[in-house]
Design an enzyme around this catalytic site. Structure first.
Site, PDB file in Angstrom:
ATOM      1  NE  ARG A 121      42.690  35.864  31.865  1.00 11.52           N
ATOM      2  CZ  ARG A 121      42.591  34.567  31.667  1.00 11.52           C
ATOM      3  NH1 ARG A 121      42.961  33.721  32.600  1.00 11.52           N
ATOM      4  NH2 ARG A 121      42.109  34.113  30.530  1.00 11.52           N
ATOM      5  CE  LYS A 143      51.303  56.335  37.184  1.00 14.40           C
ATOM      6  NZ  LYS A 143      51.499  57.700  36.627  1.00 14.40           N
ATOM      7  CD  GLU A 185      61.291  62.305  38.987  1.00 17.73           C
ATOM      8  OE1 GLU A 185      60.398  62.790  39.713  1.00 17.73           O
ATOM      9  OE2 GLU A 185      61.166  62.162  37.756  1.00 17.73           O
ATOM     10  CE  LYS A 227      55.778  56.760  42.486  1.00 16.59           C
ATOM     11  NZ  LYS A 227      56.378  56.510  41.183  1.00 16.59           N
ATOM     12  CD  GLU A 237      48.281  58.922  37.460  1.00 15.88           C
ATOM     13  OE1 GLU A 237      48.217  58.161  36.497  1.00 15.88           O
ATOM     14  OE2 GLU A 237      49.284  59.601  37.722  1.00 15.88           O
ATOM     15  NE  ARG A 242      50.762  57.045  41.079  1.00 17.09           N
ATOM     16  CZ  ARG A 242      51.032  55.749  41.100  1.00 17.09           C
ATOM     17  NH1 ARG A 242      50.170  54.903  41.607  1.00 17.09           N
ATOM     18  NH2 ARG A 242      52.160  55.290  40.606  1.00 17.09           N
ATOM     19  CG  ASN A 246      52.025  64.213  37.170  1.00 15.22           C
ATOM     20  OD1 ASN A 246      52.857  63.323  37.012  1.00 15.22           O
ATOM     21  ND2 ASN A 246      50.731  64.007  37.052  1.00 15.22           N
ATOM     22  CG  HIS A 249      56.921  65.259  35.937  1.00 17.10           C
ATOM     23  ND1 HIS A 249      57.515  65.648  37.114  1.00 17.10           N
ATOM     24  CD2 HIS A 249      57.448  64.025  35.643  1.00 17.10           C
ATOM     25  CE1 HIS A 249      58.341  64.694  37.534  1.00 17.10           C
ATOM     26  NE2 HIS A 249      58.328  63.699  36.656  1.00 17.10           N
ATOM     27  CG  HIS A 253      55.290  65.518  28.331  1.00 12.56           C
ATOM     28  ND1 HIS A 253      55.792  64.279  27.952  1.00 12.56           N
ATOM     29  CD2 HIS A 253      54.222  65.736  27.540  1.00 12.56           C
ATOM     30  CE1 HIS A 253      55.038  63.785  26.992  1.00 12.56           C
ATOM     31  NE2 HIS A 253      54.072  64.658  26.711  1.00 12.56           N
ATOM     32  CG  HIS A 266      62.163  61.711  33.428  1.00  8.38           C
ATOM     33  ND1 HIS A 266      61.096  62.306  32.805  1.00  8.38           N
ATOM     34  CD2 HIS A 266      61.790  61.503  34.723  1.00  8.38           C
ATOM     35  CE1 HIS A 266      60.109  62.456  33.683  1.00  8.38           C
ATOM     36  NE2 HIS A 266      60.501  61.966  34.849  1.00  8.38           N
TER      37      HIS A 266
HETATM   38  N1  LIG Z   1      56.961  53.191  36.398  1.00 11.96           N
HETATM   39  C1  LIG Z   1      57.127  54.417  36.879  1.00 11.96           C
HETATM   40  O1  LIG Z   1      56.455  54.832  37.816  1.00 11.96           O
HETATM   41  C2  LIG Z   1      58.180  55.307  36.271  1.00 11.96           C
HETATM   42  C3  LIG Z   1      58.536  56.506  36.900  1.00 11.96           C
HETATM   43  C4  LIG Z   1      59.541  57.268  36.329  1.00 11.96           C
HETATM   44  C5  LIG Z   1      60.157  56.836  35.173  1.00 11.96           C
HETATM   45  N2  LIG Z   1      59.779  55.668  34.588  1.00 11.96           N
HETATM   46  C6  LIG Z   1      60.447  55.169  33.389  1.00 11.96           C
HETATM   47  O2  LIG Z   1      61.784  54.841  33.742  1.00 11.96           O
HETATM   48  C7  LIG Z   1      62.593  54.941  32.584  1.00 11.96           C
HETATM   49  C8  LIG Z   1      63.848  55.672  32.941  1.00 11.96           C
HETATM   50  O3  LIG Z   1      64.507  54.975  33.994  1.00 11.96           O
HETATM   51  P1  LIG Z   1      66.053  55.104  34.205  1.00 11.96           P
HETATM   52  O4  LIG Z   1      66.405  56.535  34.292  1.00 11.96           O
HETATM   53  O5  LIG Z   1      66.432  54.214  35.324  1.00 11.96           O
HETATM   54  O6  LIG Z   1      66.611  54.618  32.793  1.00 11.96           O
HETATM   55  P2  LIG Z   1      67.310  53.264  32.322  1.00 11.96           P
HETATM   56  O7  LIG Z   1      66.660  52.085  32.865  1.00 11.96           O
HETATM   57  O8  LIG Z   1      67.417  53.367  30.859  1.00 11.96           O
HETATM   58  O9  LIG Z   1      68.761  53.402  32.969  1.00 11.96           O
HETATM   59  C9  LIG Z   1      69.604  54.448  32.574  1.00 11.96           C
HETATM   60  C10 LIG Z   1      70.942  53.906  32.046  1.00 11.96           C
HETATM   61  O10 LIG Z   1      71.691  53.415  33.136  1.00 11.96           O
HETATM   62  C11 LIG Z   1      72.116  52.080  32.888  1.00 11.96           C
HETATM   63  N3  LIG Z   1      72.228  51.440  34.187  1.00 11.96           N
HETATM   64  C12 LIG Z   1      71.234  51.061  34.997  1.00 11.96           C
HETATM   65  N4  LIG Z   1      71.718  50.660  36.168  1.00 11.96           N
HETATM   66  C13 LIG Z   1      73.053  50.777  36.113  1.00 11.96           C
HETATM   67  C14 LIG Z   1      74.104  50.535  37.029  1.00 11.96           C
HETATM   68  N5  LIG Z   1      73.851  50.139  38.289  1.00 11.96           N
HETATM   69  N6  LIG Z   1      75.354  50.738  36.610  1.00 11.96           N
HETATM   70  C15 LIG Z   1      75.607  51.194  35.358  1.00 11.96           C
HETATM   71  N7  LIG Z   1      74.666  51.472  34.459  1.00 11.96           N
HETATM   72  C16 LIG Z   1      73.399  51.267  34.847  1.00 11.96           C
HETATM   73  C17 LIG Z   1      71.080  51.540  31.975  1.00 11.96           C
HETATM   74  O11 LIG Z   1      71.568  50.454  31.231  1.00 11.96           O
HETATM   75  C18 LIG Z   1      70.782  52.737  31.084  1.00 11.96           C
HETATM   76  O12 LIG Z   1      71.768  52.837  30.091  1.00 11.96           O
HETATM   77  C19 LIG Z   1      61.759  55.633  31.521  1.00 11.96           C
HETATM   78  O13 LIG Z   1      61.360  54.692  30.568  1.00 11.96           O
HETATM   79  C20 LIG Z   1      60.562  56.162  32.285  1.00 11.96           C
HETATM   80  O14 LIG Z   1      59.388  56.188  31.494  1.00 11.96           O
HETATM   81  C21 LIG Z   1      58.805  54.905  35.126  1.00 11.96           C
HETATM   82 ZN   LIG Z   2      59.537  61.926  36.698  1.00  9.27          ZN
END
Ligand SMILES: NC(=O)c1ccc[n+]([C@@H]2O[C@H](COP(=O)([O-])OP(=O)(O)OC[C@H]3O[C@@H](n4cnc5c(N)ncnc54)[C@H](O)[C@@H]3O)[C@@H](O)[C@H]2O)c1
Ligand SMILES: [Zn+2]
Ligand SMILES: NC(=O)c1ccc[n+]([C@@H]2O[C@H](COP(=O)([O-])OP(=O)(O)OC[C@H]3O[C@@H](n4cnc5c(N)ncnc54)[C@H](O)[C@@H]3O)[C@@H](O)[C@H]2O)c1
Ligand SMILES: [Zn+2]
Lengths: 361, 361
Positions: A121, A143, A185, A227, A237, A242, A246, A249, A253, A266
């Protein structure tokens, strides 16, 4: 050390900003997690070596540690990988004070964060983001979640971290395309909330692309602050506030869905989505041409896409947008700029305008 | 209609208490879930027909519904069944206002509640408990979750319901052993918090066992009120206050673990655990003999076990108790009565005393 304070009452936390101080994580974790003596370090294949350093400094600061490295990529945000994290926590006899430390991009953060939200939990969570996107977006705001086979981020929980450690040197190994994608972003924050920050980005675009440390810290720090301001006002949200995050977005999307696997990252989708949104605002009579022009120029400088791909069927894009979570009852809803640094929600945008904007090159 | 109000600020909710008013669920749901127009009704094989009635009254009150019936039994609190609920929510295109309505015992409530806690980062939840245990314990307080293959309730979240609808007539089909097992938690509330309530239980034990409606409503309502009082003071089990609810449970947990599958029901283990705890308090010099005698007599009247089984190895029982979550660092910790209606936490109980108490017939 620079830092950003996220004020959420009993769930407040600090975002530390530094460069090339890997040994700082341990002392920071000691402060952020005073009651914790054990930590599970989560990473993916590309961040495992960074996670090793993090683990060493945690151990040097009195934490018993275990680690899990998950496969890189969005597919890892699954119930199956989540279950592996639960197993690892069980194997280390985690109790409620055991922390989860997520060292990676948004995928590792969302997965590790959700494990922390739901094991026993709720365990304390430390975010150590290693992508631009994770530093400026996913590791701030609480999130967490995994994907349902049929939909992204459908399973999740709000779970604020106990601290976020950002070391811009972690970006040294990040592929250029990932880095640029994260900048979308950053541009978004300027457009929706902060005109002077947008000016900064224009003025320092070269240093930023060169990953100059002081510029990175400034840009990442300001993005986190912006942010955090929004999250502080609408943590879960609930009030609609919040939703400003978007911006771009609804379009993004649709691009991601129709483009499918192997399509845009993304941030790339967000860049093109913001160009569409600004154009929509212009056609809708909300703004003149300058905002769109400046935004387009900056995104182009950052090497980001600025229009839908001609091969994506218009009808499919529209259909996805109508099903968008932000769309109430199938209406087309958009966050649109009213001037540089300010956006509002509009749910009365005619479909014909949206089609015009998507068709523009 | 009688009701109990749980005061948790923005998460406050009402527990409605009634008898043989199945058509009342719909109007109650309308009030408790003003923004919801759709609901997923979850039940198990033994509550499916009750769930049918609930679904009908929800539909009659403007809810679009879908339903899932899971297998009866503790094994249903799994990630696999959870995933089925996510699928059902997706299939009905659930959004954040779609409610989950759990019609069943603690298993259905915990599973359905956790799905509600984590789908789309949180859906509203309505509890319709159908076992004595669920009415007086599991549907009040916001604990939801599933089991890890290696440990009970290891995966979970706090997620308060938007309302609880208790119809004592739902108990009509409940097997006697399940009914009596639930009474152990009722006795617990008297011992730990409320001497006059304990007196009531002694005076009305016959009516209670005969499932006389007014007696049931009084006893269930008072139990909910007492649990709610504790939960209001320590919603997320952070201050230690909520720990008083664990009276008898350190022993019970050991009996359940060593007894294994096919052993005692939870309430049966709690009954024997409370007898042991009272005896421990006596040996420890905290109380005289009367409390233990009265508690023993009442539990016996309710047909509940009052001692460990001779075939369970003492060393194993002790080992489980030392690993108990409530045990900090392997110490033996117990919630013990200091008088009828009051308990405190003790972490200085010598193992020899615990062994004595376990060996008593
Ligand atoms: N929680 C939230 O508020 C929120 C907001 C936006 C996006 N997201 C989520 O985040 C995800 C995307 O995040 P992302 O773009 O970081 O993707 P990711 O975590 O997949 O990283 C992108 C790529 O970079 C590589 N990588 C990461 N750090 C590295 C480094 N320092 N050196 C070399 N390679 C590295 C990873 O292995 C991956 O291949 C999605 O799943 C999305 O839904 C969440
Ligand atoms: Zn985004
Ligand atoms: N969330 C909490 O705070 C909390 C507290 C205590 C226990 N629990 C959990 O609750 C679960 C036990 O709950 P339970 O004792 O209600 O078990 P249960 O849900 O398995 O119900 C017991 C049995 O009675 C059947 N049943 C239920 N209602 C019936 C009815 N009206 N008529 C006929 N049969 C009926 C069920 O199908 C089942 O076979 C455990 O998983 C435990 O971990 C949770
Ligand atoms: Zn219990």
């Amino acid at each position: 050390m620079e830092s950003v304070h996220v004020r959420l009452g009993p769930r407040s936390y600090e975002i530390a900003l530094t460069t090339a101080q890997p040994a700082g994580v341990g002392p920071f974790a000691r402060r952020a997690l005073p009651a914790s003596t054990a930590a599970l370090v989560v990473s993916d294949a590309n961040t495992a070596s960074l996670a090793n350093d993090v683990e060493a400094t945690l151990r040097a600061n009195g934490f018993r540690t275990a680690s899990v490295t998950v496969p890189a990529g969005e597919g890892t945000k699954s119930l199956a990988e989540l279950s592996n994290l639960y197993d690892a926590l069980y194997a280390m006899t985690a109790d409620r004070r055991t922390a989860v430390v997520a060292v990676g991009g948004g995928v590792v953060g969302d997965l590790g964060g959700f494990a922390a939200a739901t094991y026993n939990r709720g365990l304390p969570l430390l975010m150590v983001p290693t992508t631009m996107l994770a530093m400026v977006d996913s590791s701030v705001g609480g999130k967490t979640g995994v994907n349902h086979p049929k939909g992204k981020n459908l399973i999740g929980a709000f779970h604020q971290p106990a601290g976020v450690w950002i070391d811009t040197a972690f970006l040294d190994t990040l592929p250029d395309r990932e880095f640029r994608s994260g900048l979308a972003e950053v541009v978004k924050y300027g457009v929706i909330l902060d005109e002077p920050f947008f000016d900064d980005l224009e003025a320092n675009a070269g240093d930023l692309l060169a990953r100059e440390p002081a510029t990175l810290r400034h840009v990442v720090g300001r993005s986190c602050r912006l942010k955090a301001d929004v999250v502080e006002k609408d943590e879960r949200e609930e009030t609609g506030l919040r939703a400003v995050l978007n911006y771009g977005h609804t379009f993004a999307h649709a691009f991601e869905t129709v483009g499918g696997y192997g399509g845009w990252l993304h941030g790339e989708a967000v860049a093109a989505g913001m160009v569409c949104a600004a154009r929509l605002a212009e056609r809708h009579g909300l703004i003149g041409p300058v905002l769109g022009q400046r935004q387009l120029a900056l995104l182009t400088k950052f090497g980001l896409p600025t229009a839908s791909k001609p091969e994506w069927p218009m009808d499919e894009l529209i259909a996805v947008m109508r099903r968008d979570k932000k769309a109430a009852g199938g209406n087309l809803r958009f966050i649109l700029p009213t001037r540089l640094g300010e956006v509002r929600l509009f749910d009365d945008v005619p479909e014909a305008l949206v089609r015009d904007v998507l068709a523009a090159p």
